[in-house]
Design an enzyme around this catalytic site. Structure first.
Site, PDB file in Angstrom:
ATOM      1  N   ASN A  40      42.909  46.015  47.644  1.00  0.00           N
ATOM      2  CA  ASN A  40      43.326  44.449  47.718  1.00  0.00           C
ATOM      3  C   ASN A  40      44.312  44.263  46.625  1.00  0.00           C
ATOM      4  O   ASN A  40      45.099  43.338  46.676  1.00  0.00           O
ATOM      5  CB  ASN A  40      41.933  43.887  47.622  1.00  0.00           C
ATOM      6  CG  ASN A  40      42.346  42.118  47.666  1.00  0.00           C
ATOM      7  OD1 ASN A  40      42.736  41.492  48.502  1.00  0.00           O
ATOM      8  ND2 ASN A  40      42.138  42.065  46.000  1.00  0.00           N
ATOM      9  N   LYS A  49      55.336  46.108  50.136  1.00  0.00           N
ATOM     10  CA  LYS A  49      54.388  45.816  50.971  1.00  0.00           C
ATOM     11  C   LYS A  49      54.887  46.611  52.210  1.00  0.00           C
ATOM     12  O   LYS A  49      53.959  47.201  52.880  1.00  0.00           O
ATOM     13  CB  LYS A  49      54.022  44.403  51.390  1.00  0.00           C
ATOM     14  CG  LYS A  49      53.133  43.472  50.222  1.00  0.00           C
ATOM     15  CD  LYS A  49      51.892  44.309  49.958  1.00  0.00           C
ATOM     16  CE  LYS A  49      51.278  43.340  49.100  1.00  0.00           C
ATOM     17  NZ  LYS A  49      49.592  43.959  48.650  1.00  0.00           N
ATOM     18  N   TYR A  97      58.143  42.639  45.671  1.00  0.00           N
ATOM     19  CA  TYR A  97      56.884  42.591  46.263  1.00  0.00           C
ATOM     20  C   TYR A  97      57.119  42.775  47.834  1.00  0.00           C
ATOM     21  O   TYR A  97      56.266  43.608  48.507  1.00  0.00           O
ATOM     22  CB  TYR A  97      56.406  40.893  45.905  1.00  0.00           C
ATOM     23  CG  TYR A  97      55.110  40.763  46.887  1.00  0.00           C
ATOM     24  CD1 TYR A  97      53.746  40.965  46.310  1.00  0.00           C
ATOM     25  CD2 TYR A  97      55.156  40.022  48.164  1.00  0.00           C
ATOM     26  CE1 TYR A  97      52.709  40.923  46.828  1.00  0.00           C
ATOM     27  CE2 TYR A  97      54.030  39.653  48.759  1.00  0.00           C
ATOM     28  CZ  TYR A  97      52.701  40.135  48.078  1.00  0.00           C
ATOM     29  OH  TYR A  97      51.598  39.904  48.963  1.00  0.00           O
ATOM     30  N   SER A 118      51.563  42.368  53.668  1.00  0.00           N
ATOM     31  CA  SER A 118      51.896  41.021  53.853  1.00  0.00           C
ATOM     32  C   SER A 118      52.989  40.905  55.108  1.00  0.00           C
ATOM     33  O   SER A 118      53.644  41.890  55.098  1.00  0.00           O
ATOM     34  CB  SER A 118      52.389  40.369  52.511  1.00  0.00           C
ATOM     35  OG  SER A 118      53.462  39.447  52.756  1.00  0.00           O
ATOM     36  N   VAL A 129      47.751  32.318  51.613  1.00  0.00           N
ATOM     37  CA  VAL A 129      46.312  31.796  51.245  1.00  0.00           C
ATOM     38  C   VAL A 129      46.589  31.242  49.858  1.00  0.00           C
ATOM     39  O   VAL A 129      47.088  31.632  49.017  1.00  0.00           O
ATOM     40  CB  VAL A 129      45.505  33.052  51.365  1.00  0.00           C
ATOM     41  CG1 VAL A 129      44.059  32.546  50.791  1.00  0.00           C
ATOM     42  CG2 VAL A 129      45.287  33.592  52.502  1.00  0.00           C
ATOM     43  N   ARG A 130      45.573  30.062  49.735  1.00  0.00           N
ATOM     44  CA  ARG A 130      45.555  29.316  48.379  1.00  0.00           C
ATOM     45  C   ARG A 130      44.867  30.275  47.546  1.00  0.00           C
ATOM     46  O   ARG A 130      43.528  29.904  47.493  1.00  0.00           O
ATOM     47  CB  ARG A 130      44.895  27.993  48.715  1.00  0.00           C
ATOM     48  CG  ARG A 130      45.720  26.842  49.192  1.00  0.00           C
ATOM     49  CD  ARG A 130      45.259  25.375  49.270  1.00  0.00           C
ATOM     50  NE  ARG A 130      43.846  25.398  49.816  1.00  0.00           N
ATOM     51  CZ  ARG A 130      43.793  25.318  51.193  1.00  0.00           C
ATOM     52  NH1 ARG A 130      44.887  25.053  51.838  1.00  0.00           N
ATOM     53  NH2 ARG A 130      42.697  25.136  51.568  1.00  0.00           N
ATOM     54  N   THR A 131      45.540  30.946  46.614  1.00  0.00           N
ATOM     55  CA  THR A 131      45.099  31.940  45.575  1.00  0.00           C
ATOM     56  C   THR A 131      45.876  31.619  44.341  1.00  0.00           C
ATOM     57  O   THR A 131      47.090  30.998  44.382  1.00  0.00           O
ATOM     58  CB  THR A 131      44.796  33.338  46.053  1.00  0.00           C
ATOM     59  OG1 THR A 131      46.210  33.525  46.214  1.00  0.00           O
ATOM     60  CG2 THR A 131      43.994  33.304  47.146  1.00  0.00           C
ATOM     61  N   ASP A 175      41.661  49.585  36.845  1.00  0.00           N
ATOM     62  CA  ASP A 175      42.691  49.404  36.768  1.00  0.00           C
ATOM     63  C   ASP A 175      43.491  50.253  37.750  1.00  0.00           C
ATOM     64  O   ASP A 175      43.670  51.554  37.074  1.00  0.00           O
ATOM     65  CB  ASP A 175      43.208  49.236  35.048  1.00  0.00           C
ATOM     66  CG  ASP A 175      44.713  48.875  35.021  1.00  0.00           C
ATOM     67  OD1 ASP A 175      45.451  49.147  35.776  1.00  0.00           O
ATOM     68  OD2 ASP A 175      45.151  48.366  34.124  1.00  0.00           O
TER      69      ASP A 175
HETATM   70  P1  NAP Z   1      45.489  37.106  43.283  1.00  0.00           P
HETATM   71  O1  NAP Z   1      44.500  35.965  43.269  1.00  0.00           O
HETATM   72  O2  NAP Z   1      46.573  36.996  42.364  1.00  0.00           O
HETATM   73  O3  NAP Z   1      44.555  38.457  43.091  1.00  0.00           O
HETATM   74  C1  NAP Z   1      45.098  39.482  42.655  1.00  0.00           C
HETATM   75  C2  NAP Z   1      43.715  40.491  42.213  1.00  0.00           C
HETATM   76  O4  NAP Z   1      44.632  41.710  41.820  1.00  0.00           O
HETATM   77  C3  NAP Z   1      43.495  40.003  40.651  1.00  0.00           C
HETATM   78  O5  NAP Z   1      41.951  40.414  40.939  1.00  0.00           O
HETATM   79  C4  NAP Z   1      44.025  40.809  39.883  1.00  0.00           C
HETATM   80  O6  NAP Z   1      43.319  41.218  38.847  1.00  0.00           O
HETATM   81  C5  NAP Z   1      44.151  42.191  40.498  1.00  0.00           C
HETATM   82  N1  NAP Z   1      45.087  43.412  39.887  1.00  0.00           N
HETATM   83  C6  NAP Z   1      46.652  43.027  39.678  1.00  0.00           C
HETATM   84  N2  NAP Z   1      46.780  44.193  39.223  1.00  0.00           N
HETATM   85  C7  NAP Z   1      45.884  45.061  39.150  1.00  0.00           C
HETATM   86  C8  NAP Z   1      45.677  46.350  38.604  1.00  0.00           C
HETATM   87  N3  NAP Z   1      46.604  46.948  37.928  1.00  0.00           N
HETATM   88  N4  NAP Z   1      44.422  47.055  38.878  1.00  0.00           N
HETATM   89  C9  NAP Z   1      43.418  46.182  39.217  1.00  0.00           C
HETATM   90  N5  NAP Z   1      43.397  45.044  39.637  1.00  0.00           N
HETATM   91  C10 NAP Z   1      44.556  44.518  39.690  1.00  0.00           C
HETATM   92  O7  NAP Z   1      46.008  37.625  44.725  1.00  0.00           O
HETATM   93  P2  NAP Z   1      45.440  37.176  46.210  1.00  0.00           P
HETATM   94  O8  NAP Z   1      46.229  36.217  46.636  1.00  0.00           O
HETATM   95  O9  NAP Z   1      43.917  37.181  46.099  1.00  0.00           O
HETATM   96  O10 NAP Z   1      46.099  38.533  46.934  1.00  0.00           O
HETATM   97  C11 NAP Z   1      45.181  39.713  47.270  1.00  0.00           C
HETATM   98  C12 NAP Z   1      45.856  40.742  48.180  1.00  0.00           C
HETATM   99  O11 NAP Z   1      46.539  39.870  49.468  1.00  0.00           O
HETATM  100  C13 NAP Z   1      47.033  41.023  47.515  1.00  0.00           C
HETATM  101  O12 NAP Z   1      47.302  42.431  48.007  1.00  0.00           O
HETATM  102  C14 NAP Z   1      48.226  40.300  48.246  1.00  0.00           C
HETATM  103  O13 NAP Z   1      49.648  40.961  48.095  1.00  0.00           O
HETATM  104  C15 NAP Z   1      47.742  39.962  49.559  1.00  0.00           C
HETATM  105  N6  NAP Z   1      48.353  38.775  50.111  1.00  0.00           N
HETATM  106  C16 NAP Z   1      48.191  37.651  49.696  1.00  0.00           C
HETATM  107  C17 NAP Z   1      48.720  36.689  50.180  1.00  0.00           C
HETATM  108  C18 NAP Z   1      48.769  35.176  49.712  1.00  0.00           C
HETATM  109  O14 NAP Z   1      49.124  34.047  50.251  1.00  0.00           O
HETATM  110  N7  NAP Z   1      47.732  34.910  48.742  1.00  0.00           N
HETATM  111  C19 NAP Z   1      49.654  36.657  51.261  1.00  0.00           C
HETATM  112  C20 NAP Z   1      49.839  37.941  51.776  1.00  0.00           C
HETATM  113  C21 NAP Z   1      49.191  39.113  51.103  1.00  0.00           C
HETATM  114  P3  NAP Z   1      43.390  40.066  37.370  1.00  0.00           P
HETATM  115  O15 NAP Z   1      42.601  38.910  37.536  1.00  0.00           O
HETATM  116  O16 NAP Z   1      42.783  41.151  36.318  1.00  0.00           O
HETATM  117  O17 NAP Z   1      44.766  39.744  37.153  1.00  0.00           O
END
Ligand code: NAP
Length: 238
Positions: free
Chosen positions: A88, A165, A161, A142, A194-196, A61
């Site tokens: 990440n 970044k 956010y 981002s 990205v679709r997450t 964490d």
């Molecule tokens: P996500 O699906 O929300 O996953 C985020 C991950 O971070 C989860 O595993 C979450 O754990 C973990 N996390 C959050 N707080 C934490 C903490 N304090 N310690 C350890 N782990 C923690 O996000 P994603 O879309 O995969 O994004 C991954 C990265 O890409 C991020 O840095 C995001 O800002 C960046 N990004 C994403 C997008 C997009 O469109 N998705 C676009 C630009 C950049 P839990 O499951 O326990 O919550």
């Protein structure tokens, strides 16, 4: 025998981090799948091991210094070094908030996870990265944190956010500059939209597409870039 490479991906129990862990493991890298929740982390690592990949859950964490210290100790005891760190993990709390309504508590929490957490994880692991022959550090950023693109190609969608970044990008540049005379490379990656759970169901890219640039930066050859910011393997304006 020279042991294989070891990588740590934070927040890898789901989303882009999970796919980055899978891609790195497919390149015969031993992957430590960082997750803050034990059940989610073990379940995710188990799914990748079921695919025949060398993936292990590492409790981490990044808002808890004692968790970071324990993770670094475990990596040191088991492997004695770290070759790849993918920062990440991140949170997005203020989707749709106007900058003029930026909430101090949301900003504090966001910076604590997305910036202070990244800095603390990196600082704890850097001694182990220095022990490897060619460390790679990738900070997930981002385009929303690109000060040059906001107002033009990137809109205002989550100010805390986006500020976090921009700050991550600052850390990338500063650390890469400090390490310029070492073999270690430090870069920021925008995965695209990205679709997450974070990106939502309407995002155009799959996690496979989103993982491409971070994995590329995590496995750069010795003549690859450092101190840069990339999306689709191309430079992004700061
Ligand atoms: P996500 O699906 O929300 O996953 C985020 C991950 O971070 C989860 O595993 C979450 O754990 C973990 N996390 C959050 N707080 C934490 C903490 N304090 N310690 C350890 N782990 C923690 O996000 P994603 O879309 O995969 O994004 C991954 C990265 O890409 C991020 O840095 C995001 O800002 C960046 N990004 C994403 C997008 C997009 O469109 N998705 C676009 C630009 C950049 P839990 O499951 O326990 O919550």
């Amino acid at each position: 025998m020279q042991p294989g490479k070891v990588a740590l991906v934070t927040g890898a129990n789901k989303g882009i981090g999970f796919e980055i862990a899978r891609r790195l493991a497919r390149q015969n890298i031993t992957v430590l799948l960082g997750a803050r929740d034990e059940n989610r982390g073990k379940e995710a690592a188990g799914r990748l091991r079921d695919e025949g990949l060398d993936v292990h859950f590492l409790p981490l964490d990044q808002t808890r210094p004692e968790s970071i210290a324990a993770a670094a100790r475990q990596v040191e005891q088991q492997f004695g070094r770290l070759d790849v760190l993918v920062n990440n993990a991140a949170i997005l709390l203020d989707q749709g908030v106007a900058p003029s309504n930026l909430d101090a508590e949301a900003l504090r929490q966001t910076l604590e996870t997305n910036v202070v957490g990244v800095v603390n994880v990196t600082r704890a692991l850097l001694p182990l990265i220095r022990k490897g022959p060619a460390g790679r550090i990738v900070n997930l950023s981002s385009s929303g944190g690109s000060l040059g693109l906001i107002g033009d190609r990137v809109g205002v969608f989550a100010p805390a956010y986006q500020i976090s970044k921009a700050a991550v990008n600052g850390f990338t540049v500063l650390l890469a500059s400090e390490l310029r005379n070492t073999p270690i490379k430090v870069n920021s990656a925008c995965p695209g939209w990205v679709r997450t759970d974070m990106g939502g169901p309407g995002a155009p890219l799959t996690v496979e597409q989103g993982a491409d640039t971070p994995v590329w930066l995590a496995t750069l050859p010795d003549d690859g870039p450092t101190g840069g910011f990339f999306n689709s393997r191309q430079p992004v304006s700061w």
